[in-house]
Design a protein around this motif. Structure first.
Motif, PDB file in Angstrom:
ATOM      1  N   LEU A  43       0.074  72.489  29.718  1.00 50.14           N
ATOM      2  CA  LEU A  43       1.703  72.699  29.773  1.00 50.14           C
ATOM      3  C   LEU A  43       2.606  72.512  31.193  1.00 50.14           C
ATOM      4  CD1 LEU A  43       1.177  76.394  27.926  1.00 50.14           C
ATOM      5  CD2 LEU A  43       2.034  74.380  27.183  1.00 50.14           C
ATOM      6  N   PRO A  44       1.645  72.718  32.278  1.00 53.93           N
ATOM      7  CA  PRO A  44       2.660  72.117  33.571  1.00 53.93           C
ATOM      8  C   PRO A  44       2.917  70.712  33.393  1.00 53.93           C
ATOM      9  CG  PRO A  44       0.912  73.588  34.003  1.00 53.93           C
ATOM     10  CD  PRO A  44       0.787  73.297  32.691  1.00 53.93           C
ATOM     11  N   VAL A  45       1.930  69.959  33.068  1.00 56.49           N
ATOM     12  CA  VAL A  45       2.223  68.565  32.915  1.00 56.49           C
ATOM     13  C   VAL A  45       3.319  68.178  31.794  1.00 56.49           C
ATOM     14  CG1 VAL A  45       1.242  66.445  32.347  1.00 56.49           C
ATOM     15  CG2 VAL A  45      -0.248  67.948  33.420  1.00 56.49           C
ATOM     16  N   LEU A  46       3.115  68.763  30.560  1.00 59.07           N
ATOM     17  CA  LEU A  46       4.204  68.255  29.617  1.00 59.07           C
ATOM     18  C   LEU A  46       5.534  69.040  29.985  1.00 59.07           C
ATOM     19  CD1 LEU A  46       2.007  69.147  26.669  1.00 59.07           C
ATOM     20  CD2 LEU A  46       2.609  67.171  27.316  1.00 59.07           C
ATOM     21  N   ALA A  47       5.421  70.190  30.594  1.00 58.05           N
ATOM     22  CA  ALA A  47       6.861  70.329  31.223  1.00 58.05           C
ATOM     23  C   ALA A  47       7.649  69.612  32.095  1.00 58.05           C
ATOM     24  CB  ALA A  47       6.678  72.011  31.780  1.00 58.05           C
ATOM     25  N   THR A  48       6.742  69.138  33.066  1.00 59.88           N
ATOM     26  CA  THR A  48       7.196  68.341  34.255  1.00 59.88           C
ATOM     27  C   THR A  48       7.878  66.895  33.506  1.00 59.88           C
ATOM     28  OG1 THR A  48       5.798  68.949  35.662  1.00 59.88           O
ATOM     29  CG2 THR A  48       6.504  66.732  36.298  1.00 59.88           C
ATOM     30  N   ARG A  49       7.163  66.589  32.526  1.00 58.45           N
ATOM     31  CA  ARG A  49       7.300  65.302  31.865  1.00 58.45           C
ATOM     32  C   ARG A  49       8.812  65.508  31.005  1.00 58.45           C
ATOM     33  NH1 ARG A  49       2.915  61.512  30.622  1.00 58.45           N
ATOM     34  NH2 ARG A  49       3.541  61.223  28.423  1.00 58.45           N
ATOM     35  N   GLU A  50       9.014  66.555  30.450  1.00 57.14           N
ATOM     36  CA  GLU A  50      10.150  66.775  29.732  1.00 57.14           C
ATOM     37  C   GLU A  50      11.312  66.786  30.765  1.00 57.14           C
ATOM     38  OE1 GLU A  50      10.119  70.236  27.306  1.00 57.14           O
ATOM     39  OE2 GLU A  50       8.381  69.462  26.029  1.00 57.14           O
ATOM     40  N   ILE A  51      11.036  67.575  31.738  1.00 56.14           N
ATOM     41  CA  ILE A  51      12.205  67.433  33.057  1.00 56.14           C
ATOM     42  C   ILE A  51      12.644  65.918  33.369  1.00 56.14           C
ATOM     43  CG2 ILE A  51      12.691  68.046  35.314  1.00 56.14           C
ATOM     44  CD1 ILE A  51      11.089  70.462  34.732  1.00 56.14           C
TER      45      ILE A  51
ATOM     46  N   VAL B 179      12.208  63.434  31.451  1.00 62.25           N
ATOM     47  CA  VAL B 179      12.992  62.800  30.481  1.00 62.25           C
ATOM     48  C   VAL B 179      14.392  63.016  30.446  1.00 62.25           C
ATOM     49  CG1 VAL B 179      13.299  62.599  27.946  1.00 62.25           C
ATOM     50  CG2 VAL B 179      11.043  62.448  28.972  1.00 62.25           C
ATOM     51  N   ALA B 180      14.655  64.410  30.573  1.00 62.16           N
ATOM     52  CA  ALA B 180      15.970  64.953  30.641  1.00 62.16           C
ATOM     53  C   ALA B 180      16.814  64.404  31.896  1.00 62.16           C
ATOM     54  CB  ALA B 180      15.877  66.522  30.670  1.00 62.16           C
ATOM     55  N   ALA B 181      16.118  64.237  33.078  1.00 57.53           N
ATOM     56  CA  ALA B 181      16.584  63.715  34.057  1.00 57.53           C
ATOM     57  C   ALA B 181      17.162  62.152  34.058  1.00 57.53           C
ATOM     58  CB  ALA B 181      15.995  63.733  35.418  1.00 57.53           C
TER      59      ALA B 181
ATOM     60  N   ASN C 134       9.467  64.709  19.562  1.00 51.10           N
ATOM     61  CA  ASN C 134       8.426  64.138  20.450  1.00 51.10           C
ATOM     62  C   ASN C 134       8.655  63.902  21.845  1.00 51.10           C
ATOM     63  OD1 ASN C 134       6.467  62.171  18.787  1.00 51.10           O
ATOM     64  ND2 ASN C 134       8.110  62.387  17.607  1.00 51.10           N
ATOM     65  N   ARG C 135       9.467  65.032  22.261  1.00 49.10           N
ATOM     66  CA  ARG C 135      10.007  65.211  23.609  1.00 49.10           C
ATOM     67  C   ARG C 135      10.779  63.830  24.267  1.00 49.10           C
ATOM     68  NH1 ARG C 135       4.629  67.539  23.754  1.00 49.10           N
ATOM     69  NH2 ARG C 135       4.864  69.823  23.671  1.00 49.10           N
ATOM     70  N   CYS C 136      11.551  63.336  23.268  1.00 50.61           N
ATOM     71  CA  CYS C 136      12.259  62.531  23.823  1.00 50.61           C
ATOM     72  C   CYS C 136      13.828  62.755  23.627  1.00 50.61           C
ATOM     73  CB  CYS C 136      12.120  61.105  23.062  1.00 50.61           C
ATOM     74  SG  CYS C 136      10.341  60.518  23.366  1.00 50.61           S
TER      75      CYS C 136
ATOM     76  N   SER D 235      20.944  53.278  18.964  1.00 54.72           N
ATOM     77  CA  SER D 235      20.649  54.421  19.728  1.00 54.72           C
ATOM     78  C   SER D 235      19.582  54.270  20.909  1.00 54.72           C
ATOM     79  CB  SER D 235      19.967  55.758  18.663  1.00 54.72           C
ATOM     80  OG  SER D 235      20.882  56.310  17.931  1.00 54.72           O
ATOM     81  N   THR D 236      19.845  54.707  21.963  1.00 59.14           N
ATOM     82  CA  THR D 236      18.807  54.556  22.901  1.00 59.14           C
ATOM     83  C   THR D 236      18.062  55.865  23.303  1.00 59.14           C
ATOM     84  OG1 THR D 236      20.724  53.379  24.319  1.00 59.14           O
ATOM     85  CG2 THR D 236      18.676  54.237  25.561  1.00 59.14           C
ATOM     86  N   VAL D 237      16.694  55.458  22.948  1.00 63.06           N
ATOM     87  CA  VAL D 237      15.758  56.691  23.206  1.00 63.06           C
ATOM     88  C   VAL D 237      15.039  56.571  24.449  1.00 63.06           C
ATOM     89  CG1 VAL D 237      13.697  57.598  21.798  1.00 63.06           C
ATOM     90  CG2 VAL D 237      15.334  56.173  20.616  1.00 63.06           C
ATOM     91  N   VAL D 238      14.930  57.752  25.170  1.00 63.95           N
ATOM     92  CA  VAL D 238      14.324  57.982  26.344  1.00 63.95           C
ATOM     93  C   VAL D 238      13.332  58.885  26.226  1.00 63.95           C
ATOM     94  CG1 VAL D 238      14.893  58.768  28.935  1.00 63.95           C
ATOM     95  CG2 VAL D 238      16.780  57.930  27.296  1.00 63.95           C
TER      96      VAL D 238
END
Length: 369
Positions: free
Chosen positions: A311-319, A321-323, A223-225, A236-239
């Motif tokens: 796709l660009p929106v989802l990629a930005t959101r994944e970045i 989340v990782a940050a 789920n891109r978390c 567990s902490t889920v981001v």
């Protein structure tokens, strides 16, 4: 120093039961200290908030390390401390709504002992990663599922978990997944660019906590978390973004319920055949169940593309989340997982994972036609 200070100094900062008895004796002998003792407790609760803890975290910790009287004392303190504020941060109201139990009383010495045992635990809690503002601080209302949609999804999953008919469970969970997928895509397309990820904690309790943590990590990844397990504190902490966090929580809970029910049925059949090694069977079952579901979720997430315009929106959101995960957890370690020792448990767990209804991952289905 006052008598209260002497009692707390002896009980909270010195080791051993003797110091605890000394502090409890001082408090039991002076009823006039009761109000001040409770005020100190509320101050300790506030200190826990400021060190990153939330109500559900404290309840989980006390359930694990102390007893029911301590839990009732804690519940009373949480209620009185949080009543001082107006609007509470996101997720706090839901956590407070789960508080139950009446105030606990006993003879003065037993009561004082229990209070000091609770305070000793509270004062020794470490600082943990904050997953949101504390009461009294400003906050933004989260964006996630609409209440009516969340109610519908939960009702569908509850029916899927309760039915004994696989076809009915499949239809119910497929409908729940459809609702989640549709809402998540809509939310990603409408969310403002300034939206930032959030985080929440979910209990990962013994027994078989390693398998449960692996299952949660698989659900979060699909789920891109991001999920980070704190094995020593049992959570567990889920981001992720709020709507995705809702999906993770619902799907993980549903799959854990389905897995536990399948494990119980499989274990019953094994025991009926004369088998007695239930612990190794359960451990192997849940490890296999979690591992296989991870494969299913990852494969499904990769095989269903998102609409091109998202796709660009989802990629930005994944970045993002990782940050945010890196900001919260700049230092993480990997954990070696113990090998599975029970072949029957492994086989049954894998079969249960293949039969489980994957009902909540918003990334596994596209829009319904």
């Amino acid at each position: 120093m006052t008598t209260l200070d002497d009692a707390l100094a002896a009980a909270l900062y010195e080791a051993g039961d003797a110091s605890l008895d000394t502090g409890a004796s001082l408090l039991a002998a002076d009823p006039g200290l009761d109000a001040a003792l409770r005020q100190r407790g509320e101050e300790l609760i506030r200190g826990a908030w400021e060190r990153g803890w939330q109500p559900a975290d404290l309840l989980r910790c006390v359930r694990r390390d102390l007893t029911e009287p301590h839990l009732r004392l804690l519940t009373s303190l949480i209620r009185s401390e949080t009543a001082k504020y107006g609007e509470l941060p996101p997720r706090w109201s839901a956590q407070l709504g789960e508080l139950d139990g009446e105030d606990w009383r006993a003879d003065r010495f037993s009561y004082a002992t229990a209070v000091l045992e609770l305070y000793r635990l509270l004062v020794r809690l470490p600082s943990i990663e904050p997953v949101g503002p504390v009461p009294g601080q400003p906050f933004l209302a989260p964006t996630g599922y609409e209440p009516r949609m969340l109610t519908r999804i939960r009702a569908l999953l509850a029916k899927a978990e309760a039915t004994t008919y696989p076809e009915e469970a499949e239809a119910l969970t497929a409908k729940a997944q459809e609702l989640m997928s549709r809402h998540s895509v809509d939310e990603a397309s409408l969310a403002p660019k300034s939206t930032t990820p959030a985080a929440f904690r979910i209990g990962v309790d013994a027994p078989y906590e390693t398998a449960k943590a692996i299952l949660l990590d698989a659900v979060a990844s699909a789920n891109r978390c991001r999920a980070v397990w704190n094995s020593s504190l049992g959570f567990s902490t889920v981001v992720g973004f709020e709507g995705d966090l809702e999906s993770v929580e619902l799907l993980y809970t549903s799959l854990l319920v389905q897995g536990t029910a399948a494990m119980t049925r499989a274990e019953g059949a094994q025991r009926a055949g004369g088998r007695r090694r239930t612990k190794t069977f359960r451990q192997s079952f849940l490890m296999s169940y979690a591992g296989r579901l991870g494969e299913r979720l990852a494969s499904a997430a990769q095989s269903v593309p998102a609409p091109d315009d998202l796709l660009p929106v989802l990629a930005t959101r994944e970045i993002a989340v990782a940050a945010h995960a890196e900001e919260l957890f700049p230092r993480t370690t990997t954990t070696r997982v113990r090998g599975v020792t029970d072949e029957a448990g492994w086989r049954h767990g894998r079969a249960a994972a293949d039969n489980a209804q994957v009902a909540a991952s918003r990334g596994l289905l596209g829009r319904s036609s």
